[in-house]
Design a protein around this motif. Structure first.
Motif, PDB file in Angstrom:
ATOM      1  N   LYS A   1      -9.064   6.174  -5.044  1.00 54.79           N
ATOM      2  CA  LYS A   1      -8.733   7.481  -4.472  1.00 54.79           C
ATOM      3  C   LYS A   1      -7.398   7.978  -5.017  1.00 54.79           C
ATOM      4  O   LYS A   1      -7.239   9.158  -5.336  1.00 54.79           O
ATOM      5  CB  LYS A   1      -8.675   7.400  -2.950  1.00 54.79           C
TER       6      LYS A   1
ATOM      7  N   GLY B   1      -8.572  -3.185  -1.140  1.00 55.83           N
ATOM      8  CA  GLY B   1      -7.947  -1.916  -1.510  1.00 55.83           C
ATOM      9  C   GLY B   1      -8.472  -1.280  -2.783  1.00 55.83           C
ATOM     10  O   GLY B   1      -7.827  -0.384  -3.334  1.00 55.83           O
TER      11      GLY B   1
ATOM     12  N   THR C   1      -9.202   2.425  -2.074  1.00 52.95           N
ATOM     13  CA  THR C   1      -7.926   3.111  -1.831  1.00 52.95           C
ATOM     14  C   THR C   1      -7.209   3.395  -3.145  1.00 52.95           C
ATOM     15  O   THR C   1      -6.682   4.496  -3.354  1.00 52.95           O
ATOM     16  CB  THR C   1      -7.038   2.262  -0.900  1.00 52.95           C
TER      17      THR C   1
ATOM     18  N   LEU D   1       0.821  -1.212   0.000  1.00 53.64           N
ATOM     19  CA  LEU D   1       0.000   0.000   0.000  1.00 53.64           C
ATOM     20  C   LEU D   1       0.852   1.258   0.000  1.00 53.64           C
ATOM     21  O   LEU D   1       0.411   2.308  -0.488  1.00 53.64           O
ATOM     22  CB  LEU D   1      -0.967  -0.008   1.174  1.00 53.64           C
TER      23      LEU D   1
END
Length: 135
Positions: A41, A35, A38, A7
Motif C-alpha cells: 500500500k 506487513g 501494508t 511500521l
C-alpha cells in the motif's frame, strides 16, 4: 539492501525500495500478518496511486493507476490452489506487461515467475520491528 524498521517508518522504507531501482516484478515473502500488504500500500502511494488500495485476497489481482499513467498490479495468491488458476486469469500478460507487479504468495506460482524479478522478504523481529531484505 537490508533494513530494520518499525511500521511508523514504512513511508521511508517504500522510498528506499524504489530508489534501489528494483525489477518491476517484485515478489513479497513473509509470514501472514508481517506487513506485506501494508508495505505494498505504501509503495503504491509512493508511486502516485490516488485513493484506497487493499488486498486482492478474493479477486487475486487489483489494478491501480499511478503517476505518469503507470499501472500497478497487486496480486495475492494465498487462496490459489493450482498454478493453472493463475494461467487462466492471464498472469503472463500481467507479469510481462512492463508495469509494476507486486506479488504476495508467489510461492504458489513458482514456475510462472519471470526471470527478471526482485524479492522482498519481511520478517518480524522480537522487538516488534521488521527486517526487510531486498534482493
Amino acid at each position: 539492501m537490508e533494513i530494520n524498521f518499525s511500521l511508523e517508518q514504512i513511508e521511508q522504507v517504500a522510498q528506499k525500495i524504489i530508489a534501489e531501482n528494483p525489477n518491476k516484478v517484485i515478489l513479497f515473502h513473509g509470514e501472514m500478518g508481517v506487513g506485506k500488504t501494508t508495505l505494498i500500500k505504501q509503495l503504491c502511494k509512493y508511486l502516485g496511486v490516488q485513493g484506497a488500495t487493499n488486498s486482492p485476497t478474493f479477486s487475486l489481482v487489483n489494478e491501480y493507476k499511478a503517476a505518469d499513467n503507470q499501472i500497478v498490479y497487486h496480486f495475492d495468491f494465498y487462496r490459489l490452489n493450482k498454478e493453472t488458476e493463475a494461467l487462466d486469469m492471464g498472469i503472463d500478460d500481467y507479469l510481462y506487461s512492463g508495469n509494476w507487479c507486486f506479488v504476495e504468495w508467489a510461492e504458489k506460482i513458482p514456475n510462472l515467475i519471470p526471470e527478471a524479478h526482485s524479492v522482498i522478504t519481511i520478517s518480524l523481529l522480537p522487538d516488534g520491528k521488521r527486517e526487510l531484505i531486498l534482493s
